[in-house]
Motif scaffolding. Structure first.
Motif, PDB file in Angstrom:
ATOM      1  N   ARG A  27       0.842  -1.198   0.000  1.00  0.00           N
ATOM      2  CA  ARG A  27       0.000   0.000   0.000  1.00  0.00           C
ATOM      3  C   ARG A  27       0.875   1.244   0.000  1.00  0.00           C
ATOM      4  NH1 ARG A  27      -2.625  -0.527   6.100  1.00  0.00           N
ATOM      5  NH2 ARG A  27      -0.725   0.011   7.284  1.00  0.00           N
ATOM      6  N   GLN A  28       0.300   2.320  -0.501  1.00  0.00           N
ATOM      7  CA  GLN A  28       1.030   3.575  -0.563  1.00  0.00           C
ATOM      8  C   GLN A  28       0.100   4.720  -0.202  1.00  0.00           C
ATOM      9  OE1 GLN A  28       3.064   4.300  -4.284  1.00  0.00           O
ATOM     10  NE2 GLN A  28       4.470   5.740  -3.308  1.00  0.00           N
ATOM     11  N   LYS A  32       4.062   9.068   1.047  1.00  0.00           N
ATOM     12  CA  LYS A  32       4.850   8.009   1.685  1.00  0.00           C
ATOM     13  C   LYS A  32       5.292   6.978   0.666  1.00  0.00           C
ATOM     14  CE  LYS A  32       2.800   8.350   6.296  1.00  0.00           C
ATOM     15  NZ  LYS A  32       2.197   7.580   7.424  1.00  0.00           N
ATOM     16  N   GLU A  33       6.283   6.195   1.046  1.00  0.00           N
ATOM     17  CA  GLU A  33       6.753   5.127   0.176  1.00  0.00           C
ATOM     18  C   GLU A  33       5.780   3.953   0.203  1.00  0.00           C
ATOM     19  OE1 GLU A  33      11.594   5.887   0.444  1.00  0.00           O
ATOM     20  OE2 GLU A  33      10.701   4.018   1.155  1.00  0.00           O
ATOM     21  N   ARG A  34       5.821   3.159  -0.856  1.00  0.00           N
ATOM     22  CA  ARG A  34       5.010   1.951  -0.904  1.00  0.00           C
ATOM     23  C   ARG A  34       5.519   0.977   0.146  1.00  0.00           C
ATOM     24  NH1 ARG A  34       3.438  -0.170  -6.798  1.00  0.00           N
ATOM     25  NH2 ARG A  34       3.039   2.072  -6.863  1.00  0.00           N
ATOM     26  N   GLU A  35       4.605   0.408   0.927  1.00  0.00           N
ATOM     27  CA  GLU A  35       5.011  -0.470   2.013  1.00  0.00           C
ATOM     28  C   GLU A  35       4.324  -1.826   1.930  1.00  0.00           C
ATOM     29  OE1 GLU A  35       3.915   1.163   5.826  1.00  0.00           O
ATOM     30  OE2 GLU A  35       1.777   0.948   5.461  1.00  0.00           O
ATOM     31  N   ALA A  46      -4.965   4.327   1.907  1.00  0.00           N
ATOM     32  CA  ALA A  46      -3.866   4.239   0.951  1.00  0.00           C
ATOM     33  C   ALA A  46      -4.397   3.667  -0.361  1.00  0.00           C
ATOM     34  CB  ALA A  46      -2.752   3.342   1.484  1.00  0.00           C
ATOM     35  N   THR A  70       9.600  -4.140  -2.567  1.00  0.00           N
ATOM     36  CA  THR A  70       8.947  -3.952  -3.862  1.00  0.00           C
ATOM     37  C   THR A  70       9.785  -4.502  -5.010  1.00  0.00           C
ATOM     38  OG1 THR A  70       9.874  -1.725  -4.021  1.00  0.00           O
ATOM     39  CG2 THR A  70       7.659  -1.917  -3.092  1.00  0.00           C
TER      40      THR A  70
END
Length: 127
Positions: free
Chosen positions: A38-39, A43-46, A92, A111
């Motif tokens: 999710r992003q 924020k960065e994709r986590e 997100a 990722t």
């Protein structure tokens, strides 16, 4: 090539539930691991959750353990993310991803470890 299409996003109030779906097509026999990420804005994709293509092993981010569940339907080549007790911080864009490189472990949380991505589906949780 593998194609991934997510669906099921939407807007809910805190404490509510949603179920996201990710339909895989193409060379699904080459998939070893499926993941949800999710992003949030800015924020960065986590990492959220992963499972191996057999569905035998699953892993979750600490922030979602006990609330989100990843599963798959073999017959439909579809992976699900059941989301319960949602919180505003779960807001997100949610992406599913497929890894076609060989992997003994389903523990793939970065990722760059995935080869194919869906277009994403928005989840918004209001307080």
């Amino acid at each position: 090539q593998v194609q991934l299409v997510e669906s099921g996003g939407g807007s809910v109030q805190a404490g509510g539930s949603l179920r996201l779906s990710c339909a895989a097509s193409g060379r699904t026999g080459s998939i070893y691991v499926m993941g949800w990420f999710r992003q949030a804005p800015g924020k960065e994709r986590e990492f959220v959750a992963t499972l191996n293509w057999s569905g035998a092993n699953t892993y979750y981010a600490d922030s979602v353990k006990g609330r989100l569940t990843i599963s798959r339907d073999n017959a439909k080549n579809t992976v699900y993310l059941e989301m319960n007790s949602l919180k505003p911080e779960d807001t997100a864009v949610y992406y599913c991803a497929a890894r076609t490189g060989f992997s003994r472990s389903a523990y793939r949380t970065r990722t760059y470890e995935y080869d194919y991505w869906g277009q994403g589906t928005q989840v918004t949780v209001s307080s």
